[in-house]
Scaffold this motif. Structure first.
Motif, PDB file in Angstrom:
ATOM      1  N   SER A 124       9.131  -8.481 -43.278  1.00  0.00           N
ATOM      2  CA  SER A 124       8.083  -9.141 -44.059  1.00  0.00           C
ATOM      3  C   SER A 124       6.749  -9.019 -43.347  1.00  0.00           C
ATOM      4  CB  SER A 124       8.429 -10.627 -44.195  1.00  0.00           C
ATOM      5  OG  SER A 124       8.362 -11.233 -42.918  1.00  0.00           O
ATOM      6  N   GLY A 125       5.707  -9.366 -44.067  1.00  0.00           N
ATOM      7  CA  GLY A 125       4.369  -9.331 -43.487  1.00  0.00           C
ATOM      8  C   GLY A 125       4.275 -10.257 -42.285  1.00  0.00           C
ATOM      9  N   THR A 126       4.940 -11.400 -42.393  1.00  0.00           N
ATOM     10  CA  THR A 126       4.911 -12.365 -41.283  1.00  0.00           C
ATOM     11  C   THR A 126       5.576 -11.771 -40.049  1.00  0.00           C
ATOM     12  OG1 THR A 126       5.051 -14.103 -42.940  1.00  0.00           O
ATOM     13  CG2 THR A 126       5.474 -14.745 -40.655  1.00  0.00           C
ATOM     14  N   TYR A 128       5.773  -8.673 -39.264  1.00  0.00           N
ATOM     15  CA  TYR A 128       4.863  -7.655 -38.738  1.00  0.00           C
ATOM     16  C   TYR A 128       3.761  -8.308 -37.911  1.00  0.00           C
ATOM     17  CZ  TYR A 128       1.347  -3.969 -38.559  1.00  0.00           C
ATOM     18  OH  TYR A 128       0.420  -3.049 -38.118  1.00  0.00           O
ATOM     19  N   MET A 129       3.126  -9.309 -38.518  1.00  0.00           N
ATOM     20  CA  MET A 129       1.983  -9.981 -37.878  1.00  0.00           C
ATOM     21  C   MET A 129       2.407 -10.661 -36.580  1.00  0.00           C
ATOM     22  SD  MET A 129      -0.882  -9.515 -39.159  1.00  0.00           S
ATOM     23  CE  MET A 129      -2.129  -9.649 -37.925  1.00  0.00           C
TER      24      MET A 129
ATOM     25  N   LEU B  36      -5.340 -10.688 -35.428  1.00  0.00           N
ATOM     26  CA  LEU B  36      -4.499 -11.189 -34.335  1.00  0.00           C
ATOM     27  C   LEU B  36      -5.107 -12.453 -33.737  1.00  0.00           C
ATOM     28  CD1 LEU B  36      -3.423  -8.003 -32.321  1.00  0.00           C
ATOM     29  CD2 LEU B  36      -2.095  -9.333 -33.941  1.00  0.00           C
ATOM     30  N   ILE B  49      -0.784 -15.548 -43.395  1.00  0.00           N
ATOM     31  CA  ILE B  49      -0.243 -14.643 -42.372  1.00  0.00           C
ATOM     32  C   ILE B  49       0.623 -13.577 -43.041  1.00  0.00           C
ATOM     33  CG2 ILE B  49       1.333 -14.480 -40.380  1.00  0.00           C
ATOM     34  CD1 ILE B  49       0.352 -17.239 -39.526  1.00  0.00           C
ATOM     35  N   GLU B  50       1.438 -14.002 -43.990  1.00  0.00           N
ATOM     36  CA  GLU B  50       2.304 -13.071 -44.710  1.00  0.00           C
ATOM     37  C   GLU B  50       1.469 -12.000 -45.424  1.00  0.00           C
ATOM     38  OE1 GLU B  50       5.497 -12.547 -44.814  1.00  0.00           O
ATOM     39  OE2 GLU B  50       5.515 -11.136 -46.494  1.00  0.00           O
ATOM     40  N   ARG B  51       0.412 -12.443 -46.092  1.00  0.00           N
ATOM     41  CA  ARG B  51      -0.422 -11.484 -46.838  1.00  0.00           C
ATOM     42  C   ARG B  51      -1.146 -10.517 -45.897  1.00  0.00           C
ATOM     43  NH1 ARG B  51      -4.446 -14.217 -50.184  1.00  0.00           N
ATOM     44  NH2 ARG B  51      -3.640 -16.154 -49.358  1.00  0.00           N
ATOM     45  N   LEU B  52      -1.672 -11.058 -44.796  1.00  0.00           N
ATOM     46  CA  LEU B  52      -2.328 -10.198 -43.801  1.00  0.00           C
ATOM     47  C   LEU B  52      -1.341  -9.153 -43.291  1.00  0.00           C
ATOM     48  CD1 LEU B  52      -4.442 -12.463 -41.395  1.00  0.00           C
ATOM     49  CD2 LEU B  52      -5.250 -10.506 -42.691  1.00  0.00           C
ATOM     50  N   GLY B  53      -0.164  -9.616 -42.922  1.00  0.00           N
ATOM     51  CA  GLY B  53       0.865  -8.725 -42.383  1.00  0.00           C
ATOM     52  C   GLY B  53       1.206  -7.618 -43.352  1.00  0.00           C
ATOM     53  N   ARG B  54       1.375  -7.978 -44.624  1.00  0.00           N
ATOM     54  CA  ARG B  54       1.710  -6.968 -45.634  1.00  0.00           C
ATOM     55  C   ARG B  54       0.601  -5.928 -45.760  1.00  0.00           C
ATOM     56  NH1 ARG B  54       6.150  -7.125 -47.882  1.00  0.00           N
ATOM     57  NH2 ARG B  54       7.344  -9.032 -48.083  1.00  0.00           N
ATOM     58  N   MET B  57       0.700  -3.652 -42.731  1.00  0.00           N
ATOM     59  CA  MET B  57       1.880  -2.782 -42.800  1.00  0.00           C
ATOM     60  C   MET B  57       1.631  -1.630 -43.763  1.00  0.00           C
ATOM     61  SD  MET B  57       5.105  -5.330 -42.923  1.00  0.00           S
ATOM     62  CE  MET B  57       6.341  -4.358 -43.733  1.00  0.00           C
TER      63      MET B  57
END
Lengths: 216, 88
Positions: A124-126, A128-129, B36, B49-54, B57
């Motif tokens: 998931s994006g989390t 990754y982050m 970060l 955080i989830e949206r940033l990560g996606r 990626m």
């Protein structure tokens, strides 16, 4: 005909400097004040291919045996000896300051790369982050612990955290020649203590990372 | 007809792609670094955080695809800025 510049050395060392340049060309020096530029003559434009780069780098490295070298950027050329002399004269103070800054010192590269099994693709994006955050923290801690061991043996350093994938940090240290072997020994010992990462030590190099104006 | 610039279109295209991707990679790194810091600062919601990560990626995957298409390596995505040193 144009001149290819390899680096700038002390004027006193000009008579000692010699040998082969790019593609077997003969090296010669052009003196300006207390400095001397090491050059070779070329007819055709340079191609930045691997062979030329390696040959160029070897030449600059060989110059280190004649004394302190301020390496030039690859493919720095001048149309004539007069043009080169003018260029050197304009930058004389800066070049003199640079040569003093790197006098009797060499550069070592210290790179830490992650090793072991490739990390699983983040789900998931989390993931990754948070993975990146953890990596960043690890790189920061590593940089600090490496500095604690190598910092006292060096005059200056540069360090980039996470410059690219699978690389935690990429640092360059400016080290006095008298500390060269101790530095290499400590770096190798440090490498042995790392987990899931490998320390790659390169050098001694001409002080490439410490001759740009912004490092002053 | 003679042309003054003898440039092979493929080399030109690769050179242009290299330049554009270098800039995109620089922006990606800057944005990721900022992200970060914000995540470490603890002021983002789980959803943010989830949206940033996606986003990062997807950007990273797309960069890999483009690098492959143009036959570029990570080391190619840098610029020598002369007296200013390397871009990255």
């Amino acid at each position: 005909m144009s001149l290819l510049l390899y680096g700038v050395i002390d004027g006193d060392a000009a008579e000692r400097a010699g040998g082969d340049g790019l593609g077997g060309s003969a090296l010669r020096t052009v003196r300006v004040g207390r400095l001397a530029a090491v050059v070779s003559d070329h007819d055709s434009p340079l191609r930045p291919d691997e062979e030329s780069l390696v040959s160029y780098e070897r030449t600059v490295e060989a110059l280190m045996s004649f004394g302190t070298v301020v390496p030039a950027r690859f493919a720095t050329t001048a149309q004539s000896e007069a043009a080169l002399a003018t260029m050197l004269r304009e930058r004389q103070d800066e070049l003199q300051a640079t040569i003093e800054r790197v006098r009797s010192a060499v550069e070592f590269g210290v790179r830490v790369v992650t090793s072991g099994e490739p990390t699983t693709e983040p789900g998931s994006g989390t993931d990754y982050m948070l993975g990146r955050v953890a990596e960043h923290r690890l790189a920061q801690e590593l940089a600090a612990s490496i500095d604690a061991v190598l910092g006292e043996l060096s005059r200056a350093r540069t360090c980039h955290l996470l410059p690219r994938e699978h690389t935690l940090l990429n640092a360059a240290y400016l080290v006095d020649r008298e500390h060269e072997s101790e530095f290499a020994l400590r770096a190798q010992r440090l490498g042995g203590t790392l987990e899931k990462a490998a320390l790659i030590l390169t050098g001694p190099w001409p002080p490439y990372s410490f001759v740009s104006p912004e490092e002053r | 007809m003679s042309t003054r610039i003898s440039a092979d279109p493929e080399t030109l295209e690769k050179g242009l792609a290299q330049l554009v991707l270098t800039i995109v990679e620089l922006l990606r790194q800057l944005m990721e670094r900022q992200a970060l810091h914000r995540v470490e600062g603890g002021r983002l919601t789980a959803d943010e955080i989830e949206r940033l990560g996606r986003t990062f990626m997807a950007l990273s995957e797309r960069m890999d695809e483009l690098k492959e298409i143009f036959g570029l390596e990570d080391d190619d995505l840098n610029l020598n800025l002369g007296p200013l040193g390397d871009l990255m």
